[in-house]
Design a protein around this motif. Structure first.
Motif, short mmCIF file in Angstrom:
data_model
loop_
_atom_site.label_atom_id
_atom_site.label_comp_id
_atom_site.label_asym_id
_atom_site.label_seq_id
_atom_site.Cartn_x
_atom_site.Cartn_y
_atom_site.Cartn_z
N MET A 52 29.18 8.17 -28.72
CA MET A 52 28.16 7.28 -29.30
C MET A 52 28.45 5.82 -28.97
N LEU A 53 29.74 5.44 -28.95
CA LEU A 53 30.10 4.07 -28.58
C LEU A 53 29.73 3.78 -27.12
N LEU A 54 30.05 4.73 -26.23
CA LEU A 54 29.73 4.53 -24.82
C LEU A 54 28.22 4.51 -24.59
N ALA A 55 27.49 5.33 -25.35
CA ALA A 55 26.03 5.32 -25.23
C ALA A 55 25.46 3.97 -25.63
N ALA A 56 26.02 3.37 -26.69
CA ALA A 56 25.55 2.06 -27.13
C ALA A 56 25.97 0.96 -26.16
N LEU A 57 27.17 1.08 -25.59
CA LEU A 57 27.70 0.03 -24.74
C LEU A 57 27.12 0.08 -23.32
N LEU A 58 26.94 1.30 -22.79
CA LEU A 58 26.51 1.46 -21.39
C LEU A 58 25.05 1.87 -21.26
N HIS A 59 24.39 2.12 -22.41
CA HIS A 59 22.98 2.54 -22.42
C HIS A 59 22.77 3.83 -21.62
N LEU A 60 23.69 4.78 -21.85
CA LEU A 60 23.59 6.10 -21.23
C LEU A 60 23.14 7.12 -22.26
N PRO A 61 22.56 8.25 -21.84
CA PRO A 61 22.10 9.25 -22.80
C PRO A 61 23.27 9.90 -23.55
N LEU A 62 23.13 9.96 -24.88
CA LEU A 62 24.20 10.51 -25.71
C LEU A 62 24.47 11.96 -25.38
N ALA A 63 23.41 12.74 -25.16
CA ALA A 63 23.58 14.18 -24.90
C ALA A 63 24.47 14.41 -23.69
N ALA A 64 24.26 13.64 -22.62
CA ALA A 64 25.06 13.81 -21.41
C ALA A 64 26.51 13.40 -21.65
N LEU A 65 26.72 12.33 -22.41
CA LEU A 65 28.08 11.87 -22.69
C LEU A 65 28.86 12.87 -23.53
N ILE A 66 28.21 13.43 -24.55
CA ILE A 66 28.88 14.44 -25.38
C ILE A 66 29.32 15.62 -24.53
N LEU A 67 28.46 16.05 -23.61
CA LEU A 67 28.78 17.18 -22.74
C LEU A 67 29.92 16.83 -21.79
N VAL A 68 29.82 15.69 -21.13
CA VAL A 68 30.80 15.32 -20.10
C VAL A 68 32.17 15.05 -20.71
N ILE A 69 32.22 14.36 -21.86
CA ILE A 69 33.51 13.98 -22.45
C ILE A 69 34.19 15.17 -23.13
N ASN A 70 33.41 16.06 -23.73
CA ASN A 70 34.00 17.19 -24.46
C ASN A 70 34.51 18.30 -23.56
N LEU A 71 33.80 18.59 -22.48
CA LEU A 71 34.14 19.77 -21.68
C LEU A 71 35.55 19.74 -21.08
N PRO A 72 36.08 18.58 -20.65
CA PRO A 72 37.48 18.60 -20.20
C PRO A 72 38.46 19.05 -21.27
N PHE A 73 38.20 18.69 -22.52
CA PHE A 73 39.08 19.14 -23.60
C PHE A 73 38.97 20.65 -23.82
N VAL A 74 37.76 21.17 -23.66
CA VAL A 74 37.58 22.63 -23.77
C VAL A 74 38.34 23.33 -22.64
N ALA A 75 38.31 22.75 -21.45
CA ALA A 75 39.05 23.33 -20.32
C ALA A 75 40.55 23.33 -20.61
N LEU A 76 41.04 22.25 -21.22
CA LEU A 76 42.46 22.21 -21.61
C LEU A 76 42.75 23.25 -22.69
#
Length: 295
Positions: A52-76
Motif C-alpha cells: 500500500m505504501l509503494l502504491a501510494a508513493l509510485l502510483h502503481l496498482p495495489l493488486a499487482a504489488l500485493i501479488l509481486v511482493i508476496n509471491l517470493p515469500f511464498v516461494a521461500l
C-alpha cells in the motif's frame, strides 16, 4: 486422536473446508481494504502495508504489488512448509489480487476512526480465515520465520514487530503523521481479530500447580470443572540450598480463559499458598478438550 493436525488439514475431505476458509478470507480482506482503508489512505502492517505504501508513493496498482511482493515469500515458504501450503497461499494471494482489481466495493464510511477500526477488523478476519485454511495472505509471517532461524536472539513476534515499526515509520514520511497513527490502530485491530479467529473465545491456558493438597485440587478440577489433569511426580525444594526435598504430585491442566477465574478460586480455597504457573497455548487436541468451532 485419529489424525495429526497436518494429516487432517491435508485430507481430501478437508480441502473443501480449506478452500471455503481461503475464499472467505480473500473476500473479507479485500472488503477491508477497498471499502475502508484505500479511500482514507490508511495502511495495514506487513507485506500488505508495504504494498500500500509503494502504491501510494509510485502510483502503481495495489493488486499487482500485493501479488509481486508476496509471491517470493511464498516461494521461500515452499521449502520450509511444503507444496500444499505454497499452492494454497499462492491461490489465496492471487485471489486477493484479482478481487482487488476487478470486484467493486462501496466506500462504507468517511469517519476516520471507524475506517481504521473496521478496516482492521475485516483484514484481520480475512487473514485469520485464510490461515485456518492452511494459507497466508501476507508473507510477513514467512519472512519473520525464516529470519528468526538465523537470528536466534529474536523470536518471530520480535521480527514482525521490528518490521512493522519500520513500515509505520516510513508511513509517517509518505502519508503524514495522522494517517500513519490511524494505520497503527488498523494494524492493532487486525492483529487482535486475527488472533480471535485463529484461537476463538476459548483460547487455552496451561496451568501448573504445586501444592501439598494436590489430590484435593485434582478432584476439584476433574469433578468440579470437568477437565482432565496430568500428575507429575516432583520434589519441592526450598531454602538457599534446597535441603528439604519433599516428594509431591504436581498438577497440570489445560482450561479455557473463561474457566480460569473459577480454577484460581478453587485453588485459593484449597491452598492459598499453592505455587501456580500459567501460560497461553495456541492449540490443544485430544483428552478432555472441547472441539473448537470452525475447526
Amino acid at each position: 486422536m485419529a489424525h495429526t493436525p497436518a494429516t487432517t488439514i491435508n485430507r481430501p475431505a478437508s480441502e473443501v473446508q480449506n478452500a471455503a476458509f481461503i475464499i472467505a478470507g480473500v473476500i473479507a480482506a479485500a472488503f477491508g481494504l477497498k471499502a475502508f482503508l484505500l479511500s482514507s489512505h490508511f495502511i495495514d502492517g506487513g507485506v500488505t502495508g508495504v504494498s500500500m505504501l509503494l502504491a501510494a508513493l509510485l502510483h502503481l496498482p495495489l493488486a499487482a504489488l500485493i501479488l509481486v511482493i508476496n509471491l517470493p515469500f511464498v516461494a521461500l515458504g515452499y521449502r520450509q512448509m511444503g507444496r500444499r501450503f505454497a499452492v494454497r497461499s499462492a491461490i489465496g494471494i492471487g485471489g486477493l489480487a484479482l478481487v482487488l482489481a476487478f470486484v467493486p466495493f462501496p466506500d462504507i464510511t468517511s469517519d476516520r476512526l471507524l475506517t481504521a477500526v473496521f478496516g482492521g477488523v475485516f483484514i484481520g478476519a480475512g487473514i485469520g480465515l485464510a490461515m485456518r485454511g492452511g494459507a497466508v495472505l501476507d508473507g510477513t509471517e514467512i519472512a519473520a520465520l525464516l529470519v528468526s532461524r538465523h537470528l536466534t536472539l529474536l523470536k518471530v513476534s520480535d521480527i514482525i514487530l521490528i518490521l512493522n515499526v519500520i513500515i509505520f515509520g516510513v508511513a509517517v514520511w509518505v502519508l503524514g503523521t495522522e494517517p500513519a497513527l490511524y494505520s497503527m490502530l488498523t494494524y492493532f485491530a487486525a492483529s487482535r481479530v486475527m488472533e480471535f479467529v485463529l484461537n476463538g473465545i476459548e483460547q487455552y491456558t496451561g496451568v501448573t500447580i504445586v501444592s501439598e493438597h494436590s489430590e484435593t485440587i485434582r478432584l476439584a478440577i476433574t469433578e468440579g470443572l470437568g477437565r482432565g489433569v496430568t500428575l507429575y511426580q516432583g520434589k519441592a525444594g526450598f531454602g538457599k540450598r534446597g535441603e528439604q526435598l519433599n516428594e509431591r504430585d504436581i498438577v497440570f491442566t489445560v482450561v479455557t480463559r473463561l474457566e480460569l477465574p473459577q480454577l484460581h478460586a478453587e485453588i485459593r480455597r484449597i491452598d492459598p499458598n499453592a505455587f501456580v504457573v500459567q501460560y497461553g497455548i495456541d492449540d490443544a487436541h485430544g483428552g478432555i478438550i472441547k472441539k473448537r468451532p470452525l475447526h
